[in-house]
Design a protein around this motif. Sequence first.
Motif, PDB file in Angstrom:
ATOM      1  N   ARG A  41       1.890 -85.855  32.245  1.00  0.00           N
ATOM      2  CA  ARG A  41       2.035 -86.536  30.952  1.00  0.00           C
ATOM      3  C   ARG A  41       2.937 -85.694  30.065  1.00  0.00           C
ATOM      4  NH1 ARG A  41      -3.417 -88.605  28.608  1.00  0.00           N
ATOM      5  NH2 ARG A  41      -3.041 -86.745  27.417  1.00  0.00           N
ATOM      6  N   VAL A  42       3.644 -86.371  29.166  1.00  0.00           N
ATOM      7  CA  VAL A  42       4.565 -85.676  28.262  1.00  0.00           C
ATOM      8  C   VAL A  42       4.393 -86.198  26.845  1.00  0.00           C
ATOM      9  CG1 VAL A  42       6.277 -85.148  30.042  1.00  0.00           C
ATOM     10  CG2 VAL A  42       6.441 -87.285  28.799  1.00  0.00           C
ATOM     11  N   ARG A  43       4.728 -85.332  25.885  1.00  0.00           N
ATOM     12  CA  ARG A  43       4.704 -85.736  24.479  1.00  0.00           C
ATOM     13  C   ARG A  43       5.717 -84.896  23.718  1.00  0.00           C
ATOM     14  NH1 ARG A  43       2.326 -82.852  20.334  1.00  0.00           N
ATOM     15  NH2 ARG A  43       1.396 -80.891  20.973  1.00  0.00           N
ATOM     16  N   LEU A  44       6.196 -85.451  22.614  1.00  0.00           N
ATOM     17  CA  LEU A  44       7.068 -84.690  21.720  1.00  0.00           C
ATOM     18  C   LEU A  44       6.223 -83.676  20.960  1.00  0.00           C
ATOM     19  CD1 LEU A  44       9.483 -87.218  19.966  1.00  0.00           C
ATOM     20  CD2 LEU A  44      10.032 -85.527  21.702  1.00  0.00           C
TER      21      LEU A  44
ATOM     22  N   GLU B  64      11.799 -79.406  27.365  1.00  0.00           N
ATOM     23  CA  GLU B  64      10.639 -78.511  27.272  1.00  0.00           C
ATOM     24  C   GLU B  64      11.086 -77.084  26.971  1.00  0.00           C
ATOM     25  OE1 GLU B  64       6.586 -77.576  29.797  1.00  0.00           O
ATOM     26  OE2 GLU B  64       8.435 -77.909  30.922  1.00  0.00           O
ATOM     27  N   GLU B  65      12.150 -76.623  27.613  1.00  0.00           N
ATOM     28  CA  GLU B  65      12.670 -75.278  27.351  1.00  0.00           C
ATOM     29  C   GLU B  65      13.089 -75.106  25.895  1.00  0.00           C
ATOM     30  OE1 GLU B  65      15.785 -74.462  30.195  1.00  0.00           O
ATOM     31  OE2 GLU B  65      14.391 -73.247  31.363  1.00  0.00           O
ATOM     32  N   ALA B  66      13.573 -76.183  25.285  1.00  0.00           N
ATOM     33  CA  ALA B  66      13.999 -76.132  23.882  1.00  0.00           C
ATOM     34  C   ALA B  66      12.814 -76.224  22.926  1.00  0.00           C
ATOM     35  CB  ALA B  66      14.975 -77.272  23.602  1.00  0.00           C
ATOM     36  N   GLY B  67      11.625 -76.478  23.472  1.00  0.00           N
ATOM     37  CA  GLY B  67      10.446 -76.607  22.635  1.00  0.00           C
ATOM     38  C   GLY B  67      10.285 -77.984  22.025  1.00  0.00           C
ATOM     39  N   TYR B  68      11.039 -78.971  22.551  1.00  0.00           N
ATOM     40  CA  TYR B  68      11.005 -80.318  22.008  1.00  0.00           C
ATOM     41  C   TYR B  68       9.894 -81.176  22.588  1.00  0.00           C
ATOM     42  CZ  TYR B  68      15.530 -79.626  19.715  1.00  0.00           C
ATOM     43  OH  TYR B  68      16.551 -79.201  18.910  1.00  0.00           O
TER      44      TYR B  68
ATOM     45  N   ARG C 161      18.778 -88.054  27.492  1.00  0.00           N
ATOM     46  CA  ARG C 161      17.801 -87.306  26.688  1.00  0.00           C
ATOM     47  C   ARG C 161      17.455 -88.054  25.409  1.00  0.00           C
ATOM     48  NH1 ARG C 161      20.244 -82.400  28.944  1.00  0.00           N
ATOM     49  NH2 ARG C 161      21.698 -82.243  27.221  1.00  0.00           N
ATOM     50  N   LEU C 162      18.433 -88.700  24.792  1.00  0.00           N
ATOM     51  CA  LEU C 162      18.162 -89.489  23.591  1.00  0.00           C
ATOM     52  C   LEU C 162      17.196 -90.627  23.921  1.00  0.00           C
ATOM     53  CD1 LEU C 162      18.697 -90.007  20.605  1.00  0.00           C
ATOM     54  CD2 LEU C 162      20.733 -91.302  21.269  1.00  0.00           C
ATOM     55  N   SER C 163      17.363 -91.248  25.071  1.00  0.00           N
ATOM     56  CA  SER C 163      16.457 -92.317  25.496  1.00  0.00           C
ATOM     57  C   SER C 163      15.044 -91.791  25.725  1.00  0.00           C
ATOM     58  CB  SER C 163      16.970 -92.973  26.780  1.00  0.00           C
ATOM     59  OG  SER C 163      18.208 -93.595  26.554  1.00  0.00           O
ATOM     60  N   VAL C 164      14.935 -90.624  26.356  1.00  0.00           N
ATOM     61  CA  VAL C 164      13.620 -90.022  26.605  1.00  0.00           C
ATOM     62  C   VAL C 164      12.926 -89.716  25.281  1.00  0.00           C
ATOM     63  CG1 VAL C 164      12.429 -87.953  27.476  1.00  0.00           C
ATOM     64  CG2 VAL C 164      14.197 -89.048  28.865  1.00  0.00           C
TER      65      VAL C 164
END
Length: 139
Positions: A72-75, A53-57, A16-19
Amino acid sequence: MSTPAGFDELIHPATRLSVVSLLAATEWADFGFVRDSLSLSDSALSKQLHTLEEAGYLEVLKEGGGRKRRTRVRLTDRGRTAFEGHVAALRAIVAGAGPTAEAGAGAPADAAEAKAAAEPAAPAPTGTEQPRHRAKAGR
């Protein structure tokens, strides 16, 4: 030592840290890019993205359908803030692990110096030592 403020147990696992680190450097990233950059399987990445995503991150955006589907994904702002806080906490932990004034000026700077300081010094050679092994001439 207590855990510094900002340390995030959700972000901390290596995958997760890498992502999150990869996403922090961009606005949006394609699923395939993240997967390939981190050498993850589709299922492993999907699981980590779902947790974040569940954590809202992060936000996951799925476009198109069928074989043309694009993910696609984004912070999110919350994810970026959490990541920055976690990085600051890790830096504080690392800074606390360095040499301190209490260790004194003569403390070894690294593990090799510490090992050398703990081992007795070898006696200086006198030139009268006999070789322990003799090579056998031609077989």
